[in-house]
Design an enzyme around this catalytic site. Structure first.
Site, PDB file in Angstrom:
ATOM      1  CG  ASP A 147      43.717  39.469  36.155  1.00 28.63           C
ATOM      2  OD1 ASP A 147      42.410  39.524  36.738  1.00 28.63           O
ATOM      3  OD2 ASP A 147      43.346  39.561  34.595  1.00 28.63           O
ATOM      4  CE  LYS A 194      45.298  43.094  32.273  1.00 30.19           C
ATOM      5  NZ  LYS A 194      44.117  44.073  32.141  1.00 30.19           N
ATOM      6  CD  GLU A 233      42.396  41.084  29.742  1.00 28.99           C
ATOM      7  OE1 GLU A 233      41.512  41.908  30.289  1.00 28.99           O
ATOM      8  OE2 GLU A 233      43.774  40.890  29.848  1.00 28.99           O
ATOM      9  NE  ARG A 266      35.596  51.531  53.050  1.00 29.72           N
ATOM     10  CZ  ARG A 266      37.193  52.093  52.691  1.00 29.72           C
ATOM     11  NH1 ARG A 266      38.189  51.923  53.254  1.00 29.72           N
ATOM     12  NH2 ARG A 266      37.066  52.304  50.930  1.00 29.72           N
ATOM     13  CE  LYS A 292      38.965  38.005  38.770  1.00 27.88           C
ATOM     14  NZ  LYS A 292      40.285  38.482  37.032  1.00 27.88           N
ATOM     15  CG  HIS A 305      39.033  33.991  34.542  1.00 26.70           C
ATOM     16  ND1 HIS A 305      37.895  34.191  35.277  1.00 26.70           N
ATOM     17  CD2 HIS A 305      39.293  35.101  34.367  1.00 26.70           C
ATOM     18  CE1 HIS A 305      37.482  35.404  36.100  1.00 26.70           C
ATOM     19  NE2 HIS A 305      38.516  36.080  35.371  1.00 26.70           N
ATOM     20  CG  HIS A 350      33.208  36.755  34.983  1.00 26.86           C
ATOM     21  ND1 HIS A 350      34.570  37.327  35.750  1.00 26.86           N
ATOM     22  CD2 HIS A 350      33.652  37.101  33.548  1.00 26.86           C
ATOM     23  CE1 HIS A 350      35.261  38.164  34.665  1.00 26.86           C
ATOM     24  NE2 HIS A 350      34.681  37.736  33.456  1.00 26.86           N
ATOM     25  CE  LYS A 372      34.034  35.619  29.596  1.00 30.40           C
ATOM     26  NZ  LYS A 372      33.669  36.662  29.312  1.00 30.40           N
TER      27      LYS A 372
END
Ligand code: NAP
Length: 514
Positions: free
Chosen positions: A257, A362, A238, A61, A170, A262, A200, A204
Site C-alpha cells: 500500500d 497505520k 498514519e 455496473r 494503484k 509512494h 498521487h 503533492k
C-alpha cells in the site's frame, strides 16, 4: 508530446488551450471518484483549466441515470471539495455529464460507449481525445483493458495528438509477476506514451518541491552525498486504522500500500542524480537508475534489513482503539502487516554506505509524512572539548504532510555570557508563505494527463524494478515463523524491532514533527 513539456515550470496558459476531452471513469460509483476525482474536476473547472469542450462519462455496473450521476457529482463536491460548490460553473459541466451502465467484461457496453463518443464527435464536427480513468479494484483491470482494445476505443486517433490515454490507479500489481502481467496486458492495447500509472504522492506540492529544493538551490547539491550525509529517514505515518477499507487493506498491507509505490517515489526523488532536463523521460530515466542501484535486502528475521509489524489495541490521541485483528472486516487471524520499516543501501558513487531508512504504518502516534536528511557531525572538537555540549547533528527535514514545509536544524549559541549551545530550527511553512489553499494532487495529475505530460506518472519499467526489490520480501514473509510479524501498540511509533534496526547501525528514529 510529453517530452515537450516542462512540468516544473508549469505555464497554466498552455492548459487553458488543452484539447477537447472526454473523461471516462470506470468504477464511477466508487469512493475514489466521490472523494477525489469529481472534486478535482470541479476545482479545475473553477480555475478555467478544463478544456472548453469537456465531457464526463461515468461507467459501472450500477444502474444509474445521467441525472443521478450528475446529482452524485454535486454531492461529492459539497462533501469533499477544498473550495465550495459554484453552481454556475458546475452547471456548465453538468450539461455534458453521462453515465453508461455495463459490466466490465461486456463488450457491447464498451461498443455503446464508443458510439456515444462518436456521436459527440459528429456533433462537434471534429475529433476529441478520450482519457480513461480506471478507478475500479484491480480484479477488473484486465477485462476493462481487453474491451477497450476490442471496441476500438484504445486505438482511437492513435498516431495523432488526440490519441486515447489511460490512467491506471494503484496498486499496480501485487508482486513482480503480476506487475509484469499487467504491463503486458496494458501494453497490448496502449503504447507507453498513452499510459499514465498514477501515484498521487507525485501530485503533492511538497513532493514536486523536492526537485526544486535540490536543483534550484546551489547550496544543497554539493553536500547531497556520502561525504556529508550520514543517513536519511523517510516516514509516512498514519494515525488512522483501516477506515472503511478493511477488505482492501487486509489483502494488501503496508508494503504493497505504501512502501513499494509512494515511498519509493519519495526515495527516488531524494536520492536520484540531477536529470539533464525537466523533461518527463529525463527525470524518469534518473529515477529508474536510482532504483536499480538499490541493493537486495537482507531478509533475515533477526539482524536483517526489514521489520514487519501489526498493531494491537492502544490509545490514539487519548482514545481507545482496537487492534488490527479486531477491526471490522479484518480476518481475526490476519497476518497482514500494518507497519514496515526497512534499511536500504544504494550502491552508487553518491550514496554507497549511507543508510536510507523508511517506515510506514497505520495507527501510529500521529499523522505525519516527512523526509529527514541527517548530516554528519561537525568535524573537530572546538565545542566538544569541555564535554559540556551534546551538539545536535544538522538535519534537513522536508515535511510532506501535514504542516507542509522545510526545517533546518542548526546549533546556535544561547545569548548570554556563558557559551551554551542549543539546537534551533529555521522553519519555512508553505501555509504561512503561500497560503493554504493549494491544489489537490489529483487536480494536478488529471490536468497533466489531459495535456499529455507524463512526468508525474510511473513508467512501466519503474514498477518492475521496484517490485523486483520487494517481491522477495513478500515471499520470505510467507515462510517465516509467525509470518515475520512483530506487534506494536496502537498510538506508538512502531515495534521495538524497528528501533533496533537503527540502533544496530548506531542511529535512532527522529520523533517526527519536532
Ligand atoms: N479510495 C481511495 O482513497 C483510493 C486511494 C488510492 C487508490 N485507490 C485505488 O483506486 C481504485 C478505486 O478505488 P475505490 O476506493 O473507489 O474502489 P471501490 O469504491 O471499492 O470501487 C469502485 C467501483 O468499482 C466497482 N467495483 C467494486 N468492486 C468490484 C468488483 N469486485 N468487481 C467489479 N467492480 C467492482 C464498483 O462500481 P460498480 O458496482 O458500479 O461497477 C465500485 O463503485 C482502486 O484501484 C484503489 O486501489 C483508491
Amino acid at each position: 508530446m510529453s517530452d515537450e513539456k516542462h512540468p516544473f515550470l508549469h505555464d497554466l496558459s498552455k492548459h487553458r488551450g488543452s484539447p477537447s476531452t472526454v473523461i471516462v471513469i470506470f468504477g464511477a460509483s466508487g469512493d475514489l471518484t466521490a472523494r477525489k476525482l469529481i472534486p478535482a474536476l470541479f476545482n479545475l473547472s473553477l480555475d478555467s483549466l478544463l478544456p472548453n469542450d469537456f465531457y464526463l462519462f461515468g461507467f459501472g455496473r450500477k444502474t444509474m441515470s445521467k441525472e443521478e450521476f450528475s446529482e452524485l457529482t454535486v454531492t461529492s463536491i459539497l462533501e469533499h471539495s477544498r473550495r465550495p460548490l459554484n453552481q454556475e460553473v458546475w452547471a456548465r459541466i453538468q450539461q455534458n455529464i453521462f453515465f453508461e451502465t455495463g459490466d466490465y467484461d461486456d463488450l457491447q457496453a464498451f461498443k455503446a460507449l464508443h458510439n456515444k463518443i462518436q456521436t459527440i464527435e459528429n456533433n462537434l464536427g471534429r475529433n476529441i481525445q478520450i482519457l480513461f480513468y480506471v478507478s475500479t479494484p484491480p480484479s477488473v483491470f484486465k477485462p476493462i483493458l481487453e474491451n477497450l482494445g476490442k471496441s476500438g476505443l484504445a486505438s482511437k486517433h492513435r498516431g495523432s495528438p488526440l490519441a486515447s490515454k489511460i490512467i491506471v490507479e494503484k496498486p499496480f500489481g501485487r508482486d513482480l509477476s503480476s506487475a509484469k502481467e499487467l504491463n503486458r496486458i496494458i501494453s497490448k492495447e496502449f503504447t507507453e506514451d498513452q499510459i499514465y500509472r498514477i501515484d498521487h504522492y507525485l501530485g503533492k506540492e511538497t513532493v514536486q518541491d523536492l526537485l526544486v529544493l535540490r536543483f534550484a538551490n546551489s547550496i544543497f547539491e554539493p553536500i547531497w552525498n556520502l561525504k556529508y550525509v550520514e543517513y536519511v529517514e523517510i516516514t509516512v505515518a498514519e494515525d488512522m486504522g483501516v477506515a472503511g477499507r478493511a477488505g482492501y487493506y487486509d489483502q494488501s498491507g503496508a508494503l504493497r500500500d505504501m512502501i513499494q509505490n509512494h515511498m519509493m517515489q519519495l526515495l527516488s526523488l531524494v536520492a536520484m542524480e540531477p536529470p539533464i532536463s525537466t523533461k518527463s523521460e529525463d527525470i524518469r530515466d534518473e529515477k529508474v537508475k536510482l532504483l536499480k542501484a538499490i541493493q537486495p535486502l537482507n531478509l533475515k528475521l533477526q539482524g536483517g534489513d526489514v521489520v514487519r509489524g501489526q498493531y494491537t489495541e492502544g490509545l490514539i490521541h487519548g482514545d481507545k482503539v482496537v487492534g488490527f485483528r479486531e477491526e471490522k472486516g479484518i480476518n481475526p487471524h490476519s497476518w497482514t502487516e500494518t507497519y514496515v520499516a526497512l534499511c536500504l543501501n544504494i550502491n552508487n558513487w553518491r550514496w554507497n554506505g549511507v543508510p536510507f531508512y523508511m517506515r510506514s504504518g497505520k495507527r501510529m502516534a500521529r499523522r505525519v509524512s516527512e523526509i529527514a536528511v541527517h548530516f554528519r557531525p561537525a568535524p573537530g572538537s572546538l565545542f566538544k572539548e569541555s564535554n559540556k555540549f551534546d551538539l545536535a547533528q544538522n538535519t534537513l527535514v522536508i515535511q510532506i504532510q501535514p504542516d507542509e514545509g522545510t526545517t533546518l536544524l542548526l546549533n546556535s549559541k544561547v545569548p548570554g555570557l556563558e557559551t551554551i549551545i542549543q539546537p534551533v530550527k529555521m522553519h519555512f511553512r508553505y501555509a504561512t508563505t503561500f497560503g493554504s489553499n493549494t491544489p489537490e494532487a489529483y487536480e494536478r495529475l488529471i490536468l497533466d494527463a489531459i495535456i499529455g505530460d507524463s512526468t508525474l506518472f510511473i513508467r512501466g519499467d519503474e514498477t518492475e524494478v521496484s517490485w523486483n526489490l520487494y517481491s522477495p520480501i513478500l515471499e520470505s514473509w510467507q515462510s517465516a515463523k509467525d509470518h515475520g510479524i512483530e506487534t506494536y501498540t496502537a498510538g506508538s511509533w512502531g515495534p521495538v524491532a524497528a528501533d533496533l534496526l537503527l540502533a544496530e547501525r548506531k542511529h535512532a528514529w527522529r520523533k517526527p514533527g519536532f
